[in-house]
Motif scaffolding. Structure first.
Motif, short mmCIF file in Angstrom:
data_model
loop_
_atom_site.label_atom_id
_atom_site.label_comp_id
_atom_site.label_asym_id
_atom_site.label_seq_id
_atom_site.Cartn_x
_atom_site.Cartn_y
_atom_site.Cartn_z
N CYS A 224 -1.46 0.61 -4.19
CA CYS A 224 -0.24 1.35 -4.52
C CYS A 224 -0.47 2.14 -5.81
N ARG A 225 -0.21 3.42 -5.78
CA ARG A 225 -0.35 4.29 -6.95
C ARG A 225 -1.74 4.20 -7.59
N ARG A 226 -2.73 4.05 -6.80
CA ARG A 226 -4.14 4.05 -7.20
C ARG A 226 -4.57 2.84 -8.02
N THR A 227 -3.78 2.42 -9.00
CA THR A 227 -4.22 1.33 -9.90
C THR A 227 -3.58 -0.01 -9.59
N GLY A 228 -2.58 -0.03 -8.70
CA GLY A 228 -1.87 -1.27 -8.43
C GLY A 228 -1.92 -1.68 -6.98
N ALA A 229 -1.08 -2.66 -6.64
CA ALA A 229 -1.00 -3.14 -5.27
C ALA A 229 0.40 -3.67 -5.03
N GLN A 230 0.77 -3.74 -3.76
CA GLN A 230 2.08 -4.27 -3.41
C GLN A 230 1.99 -5.00 -2.09
N VAL A 231 2.89 -5.96 -1.91
CA VAL A 231 2.96 -6.70 -0.65
C VAL A 231 4.40 -7.12 -0.41
N PHE A 232 4.85 -6.96 0.84
CA PHE A 232 6.19 -7.38 1.27
C PHE A 232 6.03 -8.57 2.19
N THR A 315 16.61 1.88 8.37
CA THR A 315 15.36 1.80 7.62
C THR A 315 14.96 0.34 7.42
N ASP A 316 13.72 0.01 7.71
CA ASP A 316 13.21 -1.33 7.47
C ASP A 316 13.11 -1.59 5.98
N CYS A 317 13.54 -2.77 5.54
CA CYS A 317 13.56 -3.07 4.11
C CYS A 317 12.17 -3.02 3.50
N GLY A 318 11.19 -3.54 4.21
CA GLY A 318 9.82 -3.52 3.70
C GLY A 318 9.31 -2.10 3.52
N HIS A 319 9.58 -1.23 4.49
CA HIS A 319 9.15 0.17 4.38
C HIS A 319 9.90 0.87 3.26
N PHE A 320 11.17 0.52 3.08
CA PHE A 320 11.96 1.12 2.00
C PHE A 320 11.37 0.78 0.64
N ILE A 321 11.02 -0.48 0.43
CA ILE A 321 10.44 -0.91 -0.85
C ILE A 321 9.09 -0.23 -1.06
N GLU A 322 8.26 -0.21 -0.02
CA GLU A 322 6.94 0.42 -0.13
C GLU A 322 7.06 1.90 -0.49
N HIS A 323 7.98 2.59 0.17
CA HIS A 323 8.17 4.03 -0.10
C HIS A 323 8.63 4.26 -1.54
N ARG A 324 9.56 3.45 -2.02
CA ARG A 324 10.05 3.58 -3.39
C ARG A 324 8.91 3.36 -4.39
N LEU A 325 8.11 2.34 -4.17
CA LEU A 325 7.02 2.04 -5.09
C LEU A 325 5.99 3.16 -5.14
N GLU A 326 5.79 3.84 -4.03
CA GLU A 326 4.78 4.90 -3.97
C GLU A 326 5.28 6.23 -4.50
N THR A 327 6.56 6.52 -4.32
CA THR A 327 7.03 7.88 -4.56
C THR A 327 7.91 8.07 -5.78
N ARG A 328 8.53 7.04 -6.27
CA ARG A 328 9.47 7.21 -7.39
C ARG A 328 8.74 7.52 -8.69
N LYS A 329 9.24 8.52 -9.42
CA LYS A 329 8.68 8.87 -10.72
C LYS A 329 9.40 8.08 -11.80
N LEU A 330 8.66 7.76 -12.86
CA LEU A 330 9.26 7.03 -13.97
C LEU A 330 10.34 7.88 -14.62
N ARG A 331 11.46 7.25 -14.88
CA ARG A 331 12.56 7.95 -15.54
C ARG A 331 12.43 7.78 -17.05
N GLN A 332 13.28 8.49 -17.77
CA GLN A 332 13.33 8.29 -19.22
C GLN A 332 13.77 6.88 -19.50
N ASP A 333 13.36 6.35 -20.65
CA ASP A 333 13.73 4.98 -20.97
C ASP A 333 15.24 4.87 -21.19
N ARG A 334 15.72 3.63 -21.21
CA ARG A 334 17.17 3.40 -21.27
C ARG A 334 17.80 3.97 -22.53
N ARG A 335 17.09 3.88 -23.65
CA ARG A 335 17.67 4.36 -24.90
C ARG A 335 17.93 5.86 -24.83
#
Length: 342
Positions: A224-232, A315-335
């Protein structure tokens, strides 16, 4: 080693102890984890000659290391129910504060000892009582260790072991946090704890029924994202199992971060993040799941949760989580987001 607790606070503690009598029936409430259980056992030791104290836990205990700690160190606790309130005349709270859980609502606490930050709105305790909140400490067991030393009370091997496990857990063996006071307390307890008992608890990381999930996780692990991994892992009984598997994968060489997810009791999706600090998994958890639930944490440890009902229809929950992990960009921090809202 010098004590950091003030003479005034010890004087307050002694004054409260003088008000405790055998006619009183005490209940110590905890959200059971190693620090809470160790601190509760220490408080029982401090008042042992003055009154009886029972320990009640508000949470379901499922982590194998917590179960091993209870069994190995013979910690006696009862699951808290509102019907038990009438049995007790006084209540104490350790490693927590009244606003932390709905179970504490309407309970007249006489003693509160904690290391978490104080709320913006202060609360009162029943008098005579004792209040000690020390956010600069990283464990409630650190605070109770200073009480034992100041009162010249020698803990048993099992009590010292329980308190040492509490500090070990909340500091992650001083890898995540911990200051001089915590280290001093840890060293003092180490001279009195039983290393055999400690090893029995520390090595009890997994339940036998979890082993098939470990096998499944190893076979389903995906990059996942080249440097990580994920499993559902689909449906699971408890999120504690997801935590155990995520912690296990942190020991795999070359894996910078991992996301282990599942559906807990068919209602809630949970995603556990672990990393080596090169990627901020707290920000990643927030970015991926903030709009369907909640997510966040530290740079190397994080968690996200959301109701399964929030997954788009069809939408399958596992596919939903996988898609989010792969495609979501980091947002600005909370502050930064809060500044913009202000």
């Amino acid at each position: 080693m010098s004590l950091s607790v003030s003479a005034e606070k010890i004087a307050e503690l002694k004054e409260w102890l003088h008000s405790v009598s055998r006619e009183q029936r005490w209940c110590i409430l905890v959200n059971a984890d190693p620090d809470a259980m160790g601190a509760a056992e220490a408080l029982k030791r401090i008042v042992a000659d003055r009154a009886r104290m029972d320990i009640c836990h508000i949470n379901e205990i499922t982590r194998p290391d917590n179960l091993a700690m209870i069994r190995t160190l013979h910690i006696r606790m009862t699951r808290w129910k509102a019907a038990l309130k009438s049995k007790y005349t006084h209540f104490a709270l350790v490693d927590s504060q009244p606003h932390h859980n709905e179970s504490y609502k309407d309970i007249p606490f006489s003693v509160i000892i904690d290391h978490h930050p104080l709320p913006q709105v202060p609360y009162s305790i029943q008098q005579p009582g004792f209040l000690d909140i020390q956010p600069e400490k990283c464990a409630a067991c650190t605070i109770l260790t200073e009480y034992l030393r100041a009162l010249h009370l020698r803990p048993s091997h099992s009590l010292a072991s329980a308190m040492l496990l509490g500090i070990r857990c909340d500091t992650n063996l001083f890898e995540r946090s911990g200051g001089k006071d915590d280290l001093d307390a840890y060293q003092w307890l180490s001279n009195r704890a039983d290393p055999v008992l400690i090893r029995k608890v520390v090595r009890s990381e997994y339940l036998r029924e979890w082993l098939p999930y470990f096998a499944s996780a190893c076979s389903k692990l995906r990059h996942c994202r080249r440097t990580g991994a994920q499993v559902f892992l689909g449906d699971v009984e408890t999120a504690d199992m997801l935590v155990a598997i995520a912690d296990f994968f942190t020991r795999v060489h070359g894996l910078r971060w991992i996301a282990v997810s599942g559906i807990v009791r068919s209602e809630k999706a949970v995603v556990i993040f672990r990393g080596n600090g090169t990627r901020d998994v707290g920000r990643l958890a927030d970015a991926c799941f903030h709009d369907v639930g909640s997510g966040g944490g530290h740079k190397a440890m994080a968690r996200a949760e959301f109701p399964v009902a929030n997954v788009p229809c069809g939408t399958d929950c596992g596919h939903f989580i996988e898609h989010r992990l792969e495609t979501r960009k980091l947002r600005q921090d909370r502050r930064s987001r809060q500044d913009k809202k202000a």
